[in-house]
Design an enzyme around this catalytic site. Structure first.
Site, PDB file in Angstrom:
ATOM      1  N   GLN A  38      -2.258   2.947   9.873  1.00  0.00           N
ATOM      2  CA  GLN A  38      -0.800   3.195   9.313  1.00  0.00           C
ATOM      3  C   GLN A  38       0.018   4.037   9.988  1.00  0.00           C
ATOM      4  OE1 GLN A  38      -3.663   3.391   7.752  1.00  0.00           O
ATOM      5  NE2 GLN A  38      -3.388   2.697   5.327  1.00  0.00           N
ATOM      6  N   ASN A  87      -6.145  11.708  -0.295  1.00  0.00           N
ATOM      7  CA  ASN A  87      -5.040  11.314   0.374  1.00  0.00           C
ATOM      8  C   ASN A  87      -6.310  10.135   1.025  1.00  0.00           C
ATOM      9  OD1 ASN A  87      -2.286  10.763   1.627  1.00  0.00           O
ATOM     10  ND2 ASN A  87      -2.589  11.836   2.854  1.00  0.00           N
ATOM     11  N   LYS A  88      -5.577  10.097   2.404  1.00  0.00           N
ATOM     12  CA  LYS A  88      -5.789   8.602   2.937  1.00  0.00           C
ATOM     13  C   LYS A  88      -7.528   9.514   4.308  1.00  0.00           C
ATOM     14  CE  LYS A  88      -5.452   5.488   4.000  1.00  0.00           C
ATOM     15  NZ  LYS A  88      -6.349   4.501   2.625  1.00  0.00           N
ATOM     16  N   ARG A 105      -7.503  -0.966  -7.116  1.00  0.00           N
ATOM     17  CA  ARG A 105      -7.694   0.118  -5.762  1.00  0.00           C
ATOM     18  C   ARG A 105      -8.194   1.004  -6.584  1.00  0.00           C
ATOM     19  NH1 ARG A 105      -4.734  -0.126  -0.602  1.00  0.00           N
ATOM     20  NH2 ARG A 105      -6.512   1.555  -0.496  1.00  0.00           N
ATOM     21  N   ASP A 116      -2.786  10.544  -2.785  1.00  0.00           N
ATOM     22  CA  ASP A 116      -2.682   9.268  -4.007  1.00  0.00           C
ATOM     23  C   ASP A 116      -3.833   9.934  -5.304  1.00  0.00           C
ATOM     24  OD1 ASP A 116      -3.578   7.975  -1.154  1.00  0.00           O
ATOM     25  OD2 ASP A 116      -3.244   6.494  -2.301  1.00  0.00           O
ATOM     26  N   ARG A 123       0.312  -0.976  -0.348  1.00  0.00           N
ATOM     27  CA  ARG A 123       0.477  -0.377   0.075  1.00  0.00           C
ATOM     28  C   ARG A 123       0.806   1.534  -0.004  1.00  0.00           C
ATOM     29  NH1 ARG A 123       1.772   1.694   3.515  1.00  0.00           N
ATOM     30  NH2 ARG A 123       0.847   4.037   3.380  1.00  0.00           N
ATOM     31  N   GLY A 124       0.092   2.559  -0.415  1.00  0.00           N
ATOM     32  CA  GLY A 124       0.896   3.549  -0.131  1.00  0.00           C
ATOM     33  C   GLY A 124       0.873   3.896  -1.791  1.00  0.00           C
ATOM     34  N   ALA A 125       1.241   5.405  -2.438  1.00  0.00           N
ATOM     35  CA  ALA A 125       0.564   5.528  -3.450  1.00  0.00           C
ATOM     36  C   ALA A 125       1.491   5.131  -4.629  1.00  0.00           C
ATOM     37  CB  ALA A 125       0.656   6.824  -4.220  1.00  0.00           C
TER      38      ALA A 125
END
Lengths: 327, 327
Positions: free
Chosen positions: B172, B223-224, B67, B213, B32-34
């Site tokens: 996270q 973003n998150k 995703r 993201d 995970r993580g763009a």
């Protein structure tokens, strides 16, 4: 009292036979929520006076050292202590006063529900309301503060939908408000605290209602950590932000919120999470990185300018005029 | 790849031998993580082309369905797919292109660190920086985006202190950023998401840096979930709010953030928490009320007006001029 640390995974009633036990239950959050802390503190004070009138001043100091932020605690110990000190039969008077506080709390919450129903819902059948932490009947002797208008709405045939913010770290929303709403048949969804602003932006929240631990004379309000951020987000989106609390939560001696003491609790409240595993066993796990520390301020102060109205048992007030209700 | 779902409780390397396995690892957040999703998607596309060039269009659709929010994923699949389509040796070209994407990502993150060091720290030795979610080396091929300036600061003798917001529901911050910072010897503390606004108010945070993201042409940034609320709070307190991201995260085809697709993930991410019990056994527990449902939007969009600067490998930009970096 209901052991709130064990909810919703098990429902257990704990008896506190001594003032020391009751004080410990307040400190470790077996009982929590400002009005419930106030009622428990009144009974703890009565227990202490019954146990030994000569050491009741020391016992009062012990009870008052359990939680610094909620003013209801200090209101109750003072009232029971002072009543007993002026009476010939101190112990009997103390118990009577403690019972009176608990009874008044029930009446106040019921009145908050009725007043809040008109103010929050108006004539709207469907309202999507966000609440933070737990300010329902678990946090009070009965009814609740922030949840009282929602229960009143449900009882009168309206259709409230409640977003319960998880309320990290202790999860009072995910565990306790969700438990209450399930029991009362009120439709609801749990959301992460971080999802609140986004759901406001998406038009999915109509109003916010929270309880209070202490309200200063200018309307600044201490409540569970996270309240302040939600109030900023509500203002950003033009949503009404209500505080519901009995007038015993107002501290007219404090000019503003700057001097409200904010409790910083053990960092393990952030690290450890209690829940039920697949086999149905209640377990506590550490979910954070093992080598890391955490900061854990338990409350924050929402400035009066972010609060639309304060709903009390004596009626509705703008924050700037809240002091008039206790004068 | 490192299995990020198992961190920090165990450190495991997972091999993904097929395109389907790599796609699954993206979907279930093993990776995970763009930027890391982007690199993994490039390799998944190369795997698919090696496995069967004739079905690579269908495989691309599968990879792209994992995703929806991070644009890096679509950037990588398109780039590898197009390169292979134009080459005589499709598979070899696909692998070469995927490797190039990963290599460029490392270089971009290193450059973000150096640029961000000047912009965020200036000449200040001590800075208290808040970050949300994880945008460190775990979220990238190396270095990170939001954490890259912090690592650069540490390496050049400055003394950053980092507040990691837990980042519910997936943790996270509590799990991954805290793990990274511990490994890198950077002082830090985990805080509940709800504590951020209060610590800003108390003057304990100097700046906020987050990853991204997807960045729309006008600078609106997905973003998150939780980022938007923190940005509102930062604005309220006059704190700089930085976004750090490679230019591959910019989507110049999107006029603004309104049309960025926001993934809503399984509600069990809110209900279930994974951690280590007292005996050292990793367990998953349900911490929420059993009868309740949850909403789980995974991202939010922070409007450009709340972002001070965007830090990329091509330099610093105000959000309103971000499109110029990719023209």
């Amino acid at each position: 009292m209901i052991d709130q640390n064990k909810l919703p995974h098990s429902f257990e009633i704990t008896a506190c036979g001594t003032a020391a036990q009751t004080a410990k239950a307040i400190k470790d959050m077996t009982v929590r929520g400002a009005p419930a802390i106030g009622a428990a503190a009144g009974f703890a004070m009565a227990q202490a006076i019954s146990e030994n009138p000569k050491t009741s001043a020391a016992a009062r100091a012990t009870i008052e050292s359990t939680r610094p932020t909620a003013v209801d605690l200090f209101y109750s110990t003072k009232r029971v202590f002072d009543a007993a000190a002026q009476a010939t039969d101190g112990a009997k008077t103390a118990w009577s006063e403690a019972n009176a506080i608990a009874g008044e709390s029930v009446a106040a919450c019921k009145a908050i529900g009725e007043t809040g129903l008109d103010e929050v819902f108006g004539k709207r059948k469907k309202m999507r309301i966000m609440t933070h932490c737990n300010a329902g009947w678990l946090a009070c002797v009965d009814w609740g503060t922030a949840l009282a208008p929602i229960y009143a709405a449900k009882a009168s045939g309206l259709e409230p939908f409640v977003y319960c913010t998880e309320t990290r770290p202790r999860g009072q929303g995910a565990r306790l408000t969700a438990f209450e709403l399930s029991n009362e048949g009120v439709d609801h969804a749990i959301i992460a605290d971080g999802a609140a602003a986004w759901l406001m932006k998406k038009g999915e929240i109509d109003a916010v209602i929270v309880g209070a631990d202490r309200i200063a004379a200018n309307g600044d309000t201490a409540n569970k950590i996270g309240t302040f951020g939600h109030a900023i987000a509500a203002k950003e989106h033009g949503l009404p932000f209500f505080v519901a609390a009995p007038t015993s939560t107002i501290d007219p001696g404090l000019e503003n919120g700057e001097s409200i003491p904010i409790e910083e609790r053990d960092e393990n409240e952030v690290h450890l999470v209690r829940g039920v595993d697949e086999a149905g066993v209640v377990r506590t796990v550490r979910w954070t990185n093992p080598a890391s520390h955490a900061r854990n301020p338990a409350f924050d102060v929402t400035p009066a300018r972010l609060i639309t109205q304060i709903i009390t048992e004596k009626g509705i007030s703008t924050p700037s005029r809240i002091k008039e209700l206790v004068e």
